[in-house]
Design a protein around this motif. Structure first.
Motif, PDB file in Angstrom:
ATOM      1  N   GLU A  27       9.878   5.808  -1.611  1.00 60.00           N
ATOM      2  CA  GLU A  27      10.643   4.877  -2.442  1.00 60.00           C
ATOM      3  C   GLU A  27      11.565   5.667  -3.357  1.00 60.00           C
ATOM      4  OE1 GLU A  27      12.099   1.370  -4.062  1.00 60.00           O
ATOM      5  OE2 GLU A  27      10.986   1.742  -2.222  1.00 60.00           O
ATOM      6  N   ILE A  28      12.858   5.327  -3.358  1.00 60.35           N
ATOM      7  CA  ILE A  28      13.811   6.044  -4.197  1.00 60.35           C
ATOM      8  C   ILE A  28      13.500   5.813  -5.677  1.00 60.35           C
ATOM      9  CG2 ILE A  28      15.612   6.067  -2.450  1.00 60.35           C
ATOM     10  CD1 ILE A  28      16.933   3.722  -3.906  1.00 60.35           C
ATOM     11  N   THR A  55       9.505  12.771  -8.141  1.00 61.69           N
ATOM     12  CA  THR A  55      10.318  11.566  -7.955  1.00 61.69           C
ATOM     13  C   THR A  55      11.374  11.772  -6.872  1.00 61.69           C
ATOM     14  OG1 THR A  55       9.983  10.960 -10.262  1.00 61.69           O
ATOM     15  CG2 THR A  55      11.843   9.932  -9.131  1.00 61.69           C
ATOM     16  N   VAL A  56      11.470  10.819  -5.958  1.00 56.59           N
ATOM     17  CA  VAL A  56      12.439  10.851  -4.863  1.00 56.59           C
ATOM     18  C   VAL A  56      13.839  10.555  -5.419  1.00 56.59           C
ATOM     19  CG1 VAL A  56      13.096   9.805  -2.651  1.00 56.59           C
ATOM     20  CG2 VAL A  56      10.671  10.084  -3.236  1.00 56.59           C
ATOM     21  N   ARG A  87      16.096   8.474   1.017  1.00 52.21           N
ATOM     22  CA  ARG A  87      14.842   7.882   1.482  1.00 52.21           C
ATOM     23  C   ARG A  87      13.962   8.929   2.155  1.00 52.21           C
ATOM     24  NH1 ARG A  87      13.326   3.050  -0.422  1.00 52.21           N
ATOM     25  NH2 ARG A  87      14.995   1.562  -0.328  1.00 52.21           N
ATOM     26  N   ALA A  88      14.558   9.922   2.755  1.00 54.58           N
ATOM     27  CA  ALA A  88      13.828  11.051   3.331  1.00 54.58           C
ATOM     28  C   ALA A  88      13.075  10.685   4.600  1.00 54.58           C
ATOM     29  CB  ALA A  88      12.893  11.660   2.304  1.00 54.58           C
ATOM     30  N   GLY A  89      12.164  11.568   4.992  1.00 53.34           N
ATOM     31  CA  GLY A  89      11.389  11.351   6.193  1.00 53.34           C
ATOM     32  C   GLY A  89       9.937  11.671   5.958  1.00 53.34           C
ATOM     33  N   ALA A  90       9.082  10.832   6.524  1.00 53.68           N
ATOM     34  CA  ALA A  90       7.649  11.043   6.388  1.00 53.68           C
ATOM     35  C   ALA A  90       6.973  10.597   7.674  1.00 53.68           C
ATOM     36  CB  ALA A  90       7.108  10.255   5.199  1.00 53.68           C
ATOM     37  N   LEU A 109       0.838  -1.197   0.000  1.00 57.41           N
ATOM     38  CA  LEU A 109       0.000   0.000   0.000  1.00 57.41           C
ATOM     39  C   LEU A 109       0.877   1.253   0.000  1.00 57.41           C
ATOM     40  CD1 LEU A 109      -2.944   1.069   0.325  1.00 57.41           C
ATOM     41  CD2 LEU A 109      -2.531   1.036   2.788  1.00 57.41           C
ATOM     42  N   TYR A 110       0.545   2.209  -0.863  1.00 60.45           N
ATOM     43  CA  TYR A 110       1.315   3.454  -0.894  1.00 60.45           C
ATOM     44  C   TYR A 110       0.429   4.650  -1.192  1.00 60.45           C
ATOM     45  CZ  TYR A 110       1.446   3.019  -6.053  1.00 60.45           C
ATOM     46  OH  TYR A 110       1.126   2.908  -7.382  1.00 60.45           O
TER      47      TYR A 110
END
Length: 157
Positions: free
Chosen positions: A114-115, A84-85, A90-93, A77-78
């Motif tokens: 997602e990279i 686009t990353v 990966r960053a932060g959420a 699930l997304y």
């Protein structure tokens, strides 16, 4: 005051003349986040509201999703992202207010961008155990209220 100059490299501040330090991109806007997965049956009546601000190569996005009927099955699930990353970011959420997402007891919900893609996976993980599990449409129910909010900051190329 701070001097601002606009040239072919973008907006420069003060006496800085380096092209690498120029602000060369700014954008803000709205987008419509929804739950997406591979296979399965999506929750019905999804409605999403989201906003983003892109300053240079950094994007900040926030939004919320509501739904009227439960989903079932599927995998990974997304929530879609507007840009686009970057491949090494990966960053932060974070998950904000949410109700109607069922997950394992003693697990935390988080979003992982997602990279090289425009999606953030919704996962659950235990703080004292390794690994994580992807949620699916079956985790999106009509138990109680139906709202999912989030915020993320990530880097683009």
């Amino acid at each position: 005051g701070i001097g601002l100059r606009l040239d072919t490299d973008g907006l420069k501040f003060g006496s800085d003349t380096a092209a690498a330090n120029a602000l060369d991109d700014y954008e803000e806007g709205n987008y419509t986040p929804t739950f997406v997965a591979t296979g399965g049956t999506a929750p019905g009546g999804q409605s999403g509201t989201g906003k983003y601000v892109k300053i240079g190569s950094v994007v900040h996005v926030h939004g919320q999703i509501t739904w009227t009927s439960a989903g079932s099955g599927g995998s990974n699930l997304y929530v879609a992202l507007p840009f686009t990353v970057l491949s090494n970011a990966r960053a932060g959420a974070v998950v904000g207010l949410q109700a109607g997402i069922v997950h394992s007891a003693n697990h935390y919900l988080t979003l992982v961008p997602e990279i090289n893609d425009t999606k953030m996976y919704l996962i659950e993980t235990q703080p004292d155990a390794g690994g994580h599990d992807h949620l699916n449409y079956g985790n999106v129910t009509t138990d109680g209220s139906q709202i999912f909010s989030f915020s993320a900051t990530y880097t683009v190329s």
